[in-house]
Design an enzyme around this catalytic site. Structure first.
Site, mmCIF file in Angstrom:
data_model
loop_
_atom_site.group_PDB
_atom_site.id
_atom_site.type_symbol
_atom_site.label_atom_id
_atom_site.label_comp_id
_atom_site.label_asym_id
_atom_site.label_seq_id
_atom_site.Cartn_x
_atom_site.Cartn_y
_atom_site.Cartn_z
ATOM 1 N N ASP A 30 9.183 -7.947 -12.573
ATOM 2 C CA ASP A 30 8.717 -6.563 -12.519
ATOM 3 C C ASP A 30 9.005 -5.867 -13.857
ATOM 4 O OD1 ASP A 30 8.101 -4.508 -9.873
ATOM 5 O OD2 ASP A 30 8.647 -3.604 -11.807
ATOM 6 N N ILE A 31 8.034 -5.091 -14.317
ATOM 7 C CA ILE A 31 8.174 -4.403 -15.608
ATOM 8 C C ILE A 31 9.207 -3.272 -15.539
ATOM 9 C CG2 ILE A 31 6.399 -2.610 -15.291
ATOM 10 C CD1 ILE A 31 5.323 -3.444 -18.083
ATOM 11 N N ASN A 86 5.655 -3.045 0.182
ATOM 12 C CA ASN A 86 5.303 -1.635 0.335
ATOM 13 C C ASN A 86 3.836 -1.550 0.751
ATOM 14 O OD1 ASN A 86 7.862 -0.719 -0.508
ATOM 15 N ND2 ASN A 86 7.278 -0.972 -2.663
ATOM 16 N N SER A 94 2.150 1.237 -4.977
ATOM 17 C CA SER A 94 1.514 1.803 -6.170
ATOM 18 C C SER A 94 0.432 0.901 -6.741
ATOM 19 C CB SER A 94 2.564 2.114 -7.244
ATOM 20 O OG SER A 94 3.238 0.949 -7.648
ATOM 21 N N HIS A 99 1.715 -7.724 -2.720
ATOM 22 C CA HIS A 99 2.770 -8.423 -3.463
ATOM 23 C C HIS A 99 4.077 -8.293 -2.696
ATOM 24 C CE1 HIS A 99 2.275 -4.319 -4.913
ATOM 25 N NE2 HIS A 99 3.601 -4.281 -5.062
ATOM 26 N N HIS A 101 8.071 -8.115 -3.102
ATOM 27 C CA HIS A 101 9.176 -7.888 -4.043
ATOM 28 C C HIS A 101 10.356 -8.764 -3.630
ATOM 29 C CE1 HIS A 101 7.787 -3.868 -5.762
ATOM 30 N NE2 HIS A 101 7.078 -3.906 -4.651
#
Ligand code: AMP
Length: 113
Positions: A30-31, A86, A94, A99, A101
């Site tokens: 993750d960025i 999410n 977002s 995906h 996490h």
């Protein structure tokens, strides 16, 4: 339909640090990590979110969890980790591309914010 950020990463149009890739998914760092380890396991076939996955996606959904579990083991997250999906505005989604996490390396709080 415009590509999501994850489709651009899968297609190598945008760079990312990729931790795993197979025929069905990629896993990337993750960025904006929320823990010392924060990976995203992303299916190559775009499904917007879990609510839009049909029953036929069950093997793919299972595969995403198997990959997350393998990565957690490879990264020696033996004190535990958290898996998060999410879904939609209330879920904090977002990026409209399903995906998983994988968060680890610190003690997580409950309930989540
Ligand atoms: P979510 O809020 O569950 O939709 O998660 C989207 C995640 O994608 C967030 O944790 C972002 O930090 C992450 N993200 C967005 N853009 C990138 C990118 N270019 N490379 C890696 N992670 C990203």
């Amino acid at each position: 339909m415009e590509k999501t950020i994850f489709e651009k990463i899968i297609d190598r149009e945008i760079s990312a640090t990729i931790a795993h890739e197979d025929d069905r998914c990629i896993a990337l760092h993750d960025i904006n990590p929320q823990a010392p380890v924060h990976l995203l396991v992303v299916p190559k076939d775009r499904i917007a979110r879990l609510a839009e996955a049909d029953d036929a996606a069950a093997p793919l959904l299972g595969h995403l969890l198997v990959v997350a579990r393998r990565l957690a083991a490879e990264l020696s997250l033996d004190q535990g980790y958290r898996i998060v999906i999410n879904n939609g505005p209330d879920g904090g989604e977002s990026v409209p591309h399903l995906h998983v996490h994988l968060l680890g390396g610190r003690r997580m709080a409950w309930p989540p914010g």
